[in-house]
Design a protein around this motif. Structure first.
Motif, PDB file in Angstrom:
ATOM      1  N   TRP A 136      -4.394   7.650   4.493  1.00 18.16           N
ATOM      2  CA  TRP A 136      -3.855   9.002   4.581  1.00 18.16           C
ATOM      3  C   TRP A 136      -4.077   9.558   5.990  1.00 18.16           C
ATOM      4  O   TRP A 136      -4.897   9.063   6.754  1.00 18.16           O
ATOM      5  CB  TRP A 136      -4.490   9.914   3.540  1.00 18.16           C
ATOM      6  N   GLY A 137      -3.272  10.572   6.326  1.00 17.10           N
ATOM      7  CA  GLY A 137      -3.385  11.169   7.643  1.00 17.10           C
ATOM      8  C   GLY A 137      -2.870  12.598   7.631  1.00 17.10           C
ATOM      9  O   GLY A 137      -2.344  13.087   6.630  1.00 17.10           O
ATOM     10  N   LEU A 138      -3.030  13.254   8.768  1.00 14.71           N
ATOM     11  CA  LEU A 138      -2.601  14.639   8.946  1.00 14.71           C
ATOM     12  C   LEU A 138      -1.486  14.706   9.970  1.00 14.71           C
ATOM     13  O   LEU A 138      -1.536  14.029  10.995  1.00 14.71           O
ATOM     14  CB  LEU A 138      -3.779  15.500   9.419  1.00 14.71           C
ATOM     15  N   VAL A 139      -0.491  15.545   9.697  1.00 16.18           N
ATOM     16  CA  VAL A 139       0.622  15.762  10.618  1.00 16.18           C
ATOM     17  C   VAL A 139       0.792  17.269  10.761  1.00 16.18           C
ATOM     18  O   VAL A 139       1.218  17.946   9.824  1.00 16.18           O
ATOM     19  CB  VAL A 139       1.919  15.117  10.105  1.00 16.18           C
ATOM     20  N   THR A 140       0.445  17.794  11.922  1.00 14.60           N
ATOM     21  CA  THR A 140       0.391  19.234  12.096  1.00 14.60           C
ATOM     22  C   THR A 140       1.110  19.685  13.360  1.00 14.60           C
ATOM     23  O   THR A 140       1.173  18.951  14.344  1.00 14.60           O
ATOM     24  CB  THR A 140      -1.077  19.707  12.152  1.00 14.60           C
ATOM     25  N   SER A 141       1.619  20.909  13.327  1.00 13.56           N
ATOM     26  CA  SER A 141       2.202  21.524  14.516  1.00 13.56           C
ATOM     27  C   SER A 141       1.132  22.244  15.331  1.00 13.56           C
ATOM     28  O   SER A 141       1.432  22.809  16.381  1.00 13.56           O
ATOM     29  CB  SER A 141       3.306  22.514  14.108  1.00 13.56           C
ATOM     30  N   ASN A 142      -0.100  22.239  14.832  1.00 18.80           N
ATOM     31  CA  ASN A 142      -1.220  22.820  15.543  1.00 18.80           C
ATOM     32  C   ASN A 142      -1.822  21.766  16.470  1.00 18.80           C
ATOM     33  O   ASN A 142      -1.240  20.696  16.657  1.00 18.80           O
ATOM     34  CB  ASN A 142      -2.264  23.336  14.543  1.00 18.80           C
ATOM     35  N   TYR A 143      -2.988  22.058  17.036  1.00 16.26           N
ATOM     36  CA  TYR A 143      -3.642  21.130  17.951  1.00 16.26           C
ATOM     37  C   TYR A 143      -4.911  20.570  17.320  1.00 16.26           C
ATOM     38  O   TYR A 143      -5.580  21.230  16.522  1.00 16.26           O
ATOM     39  CB  TYR A 143      -3.965  21.828  19.275  1.00 16.26           C
ATOM     40  N   GLU A 144      -5.232  19.334  17.704  1.00 18.21           N
ATOM     41  CA  GLU A 144      -6.300  18.597  17.039  1.00 18.21           C
ATOM     42  C   GLU A 144      -7.629  19.327  17.062  1.00 18.21           C
ATOM     43  O   GLU A 144      -8.345  19.343  16.047  1.00 18.21           O
ATOM     44  CB  GLU A 144      -6.461  17.222  17.689  1.00 18.21           C
ATOM     45  N   HIS A 145      -8.009  19.946  18.187  1.00 22.14           N
ATOM     46  CA  HIS A 145      -9.328  20.579  18.241  1.00 22.14           C
ATOM     47  C   HIS A 145      -9.435  21.744  17.268  1.00 22.14           C
ATOM     48  O   HIS A 145     -10.509  21.999  16.724  1.00 22.14           O
ATOM     49  CB  HIS A 145      -9.652  21.038  19.675  1.00 22.14           C
ATOM     50  N   ARG A 146      -8.297  22.428  17.005  1.00 20.40           N
ATOM     51  CA  ARG A 146      -8.335  23.525  16.033  1.00 20.40           C
ATOM     52  C   ARG A 146      -8.435  22.979  14.611  1.00 20.40           C
ATOM     53  O   ARG A 146      -9.136  23.539  13.766  1.00 20.40           O
ATOM     54  CB  ARG A 146      -7.109  24.409  16.184  1.00 20.40           C
ATOM     55  N   VAL A 147      -7.699  21.916  14.344  1.00 18.75           N
ATOM     56  CA  VAL A 147      -7.784  21.300  13.013  1.00 18.75           C
ATOM     57  C   VAL A 147      -9.214  20.838  12.745  1.00 18.75           C
ATOM     58  O   VAL A 147      -9.776  21.095  11.676  1.00 18.75           O
ATOM     59  CB  VAL A 147      -6.802  20.124  12.899  1.00 18.75           C
ATOM     60  N   GLY A 161       0.808  -1.204   0.000  1.00 17.83           N
ATOM     61  CA  GLY A 161       0.000   0.000   0.000  1.00 17.83           C
ATOM     62  C   GLY A 161       0.843   1.257   0.000  1.00 17.83           C
ATOM     63  O   GLY A 161       1.997   1.262   0.437  1.00 17.83           O
ATOM     64  N   LYS A 162       0.264   2.321  -0.500  1.00 16.40           N
ATOM     65  CA  LYS A 162       0.895   3.632  -0.480  1.00 16.40           C
ATOM     66  C   LYS A 162       0.061   4.558   0.401  1.00 16.40           C
ATOM     67  O   LYS A 162      -1.168   4.462   0.432  1.00 16.40           O
ATOM     68  CB  LYS A 162       0.992   4.202  -1.899  1.00 16.40           C
ATOM     69  N   TYR A 163       0.733   5.447   1.089  1.00 16.98           N
ATOM     70  CA  TYR A 163       0.087   6.304   2.073  1.00 16.98           C
ATOM     71  C   TYR A 163       0.495   7.760   1.837  1.00 16.98           C
ATOM     72  O   TYR A 163       1.606   8.041   1.401  1.00 16.98           O
ATOM     73  CB  TYR A 163       0.480   5.885   3.484  1.00 16.98           C
ATOM     74  N   VAL A 164      -0.432   8.673   2.162  1.00 10.66           N
ATOM     75  CA  VAL A 164      -0.159  10.092   1.984  1.00 10.66           C
ATOM     76  C   VAL A 164      -0.350  10.803   3.324  1.00 10.66           C
ATOM     77  O   VAL A 164      -1.375  10.615   3.998  1.00 10.66           O
ATOM     78  CB  VAL A 164      -1.082  10.730   0.927  1.00 10.66           C
ATOM     79  N   LEU A 165       0.634  11.607   3.690  1.00  9.39           N
ATOM     80  CA  LEU A 165       0.609  12.359   4.943  1.00  9.39           C
ATOM     81  C   LEU A 165       0.661  13.849   4.619  1.00  9.39           C
ATOM     82  O   LEU A 165       1.576  14.300   3.945  1.00  9.39           O
ATOM     83  CB  LEU A 165       1.792  11.961   5.824  1.00  9.39           C
ATOM     84  N   PHE A 166      -0.326  14.578   5.105  1.00  8.04           N
ATOM     85  CA  PHE A 166      -0.448  16.000   4.795  1.00  8.04           C
ATOM     86  C   PHE A 166      -0.135  16.878   5.998  1.00  8.04           C
ATOM     87  O   PHE A 166      -0.633  16.631   7.102  1.00  8.04           O
ATOM     88  CB  PHE A 166      -1.888  16.329   4.364  1.00  8.04           C
TER      89      PHE A 166
END
Length: 213
Positions: free
Chosen positions: A106-117, A10-15
């Protein structure tokens, strides 16, 4: 007796989120500008530092004589208010792209916090994936490889099977150090190190879908 055919890996995408899927640059500038005014600091200088570092590191640089916990509380207050009342939008192509990606790939990788996303995604109509690695989920943020490696682990993916979509140098470095393929979007010129560069997310949509499906 014949064996079952081997399924392809499988291939995966991280944003990344801000600047990659959500157009929040002006919001971030305004939040840091208001925060700077409270502390009597130059907003342009503060924002320049904030673009490269996590908040606690920013405070240590621009306001070393201030209580970092109070600084962070003030910033969180402003950012939460921005989620409720700020004006922002998803980049063109984001809805189409995220809706077309296979679930669990796919998934999200952020320097912010989950509730804001989640708040921003709800307001812009973007779907939220099962895997969301935020600032509270890891001890080290970008440019450390830890956030992207954590996301890959949660997806059950190897780094070599992951494509990272980023807009900023610290995020690009994070993905590269994690051993992943990194494509840059939403910038007039390529960030150093990216494997491919697209001037906009919209331009990258067919290529990202081709990678993942």
């Amino acid at each position: 007796m014949t064996s079952e055919p081997t399924q392809p890996a499988g291939k995966y995408v991280l944003f990344d989120v801000d600047g990659t899927l959500i157009d929040a640059v002006e919001n971030q500038r305004q939040v840091w500008g208001t925060w700077s005014a409270r502390y009597g600091l130059d907003p342009d200088e503060v924002y320049r530092v904030a673009l490269r570092t996590r908040p606690m590191e920013t405070f240590a640089t621009v306001a070393p004589d201030r209580d970092p916990r109070a600084c962070l509380a003030a910033l969180h207050e402003l950012e939460d208010e921005d989620v409720r009342s700020g004006v922002y939008a998803a980049f063109e192509g984001a809805t189409e792209l995220l809706s077309a990606l296979p679930s669990g790939r796919w998934g999200l990788v952020t320097s912010n916090y989950e509730h804001r996303v989640r708040g921003r995604f709800a307001r812009t109509g973007l779907p939220v994936p099962e895997v969301l690695v935020d600032a509270a989920a890891v001890a080290e943020g970008k440019p450390s490889p830890v956030p992207y490696l954590r996301a890959a682990e949660l997806l059950g993916a190897g780094p070599q099977d992951c494509l990272v979509i980023e807009d900023a140098p610290s995020g690009v470095r994070s993905g590269l150090c994690a051993g992943m393929t990194v494509w840059g979007v939403n910038a007039p010129v390529a960030v150093d190190g990216v494997h491919r560069h697209f001037g906009s997310l919209r331009e990258a949509v067919p290529e990202i879908l081709a990678f993942a499906t």
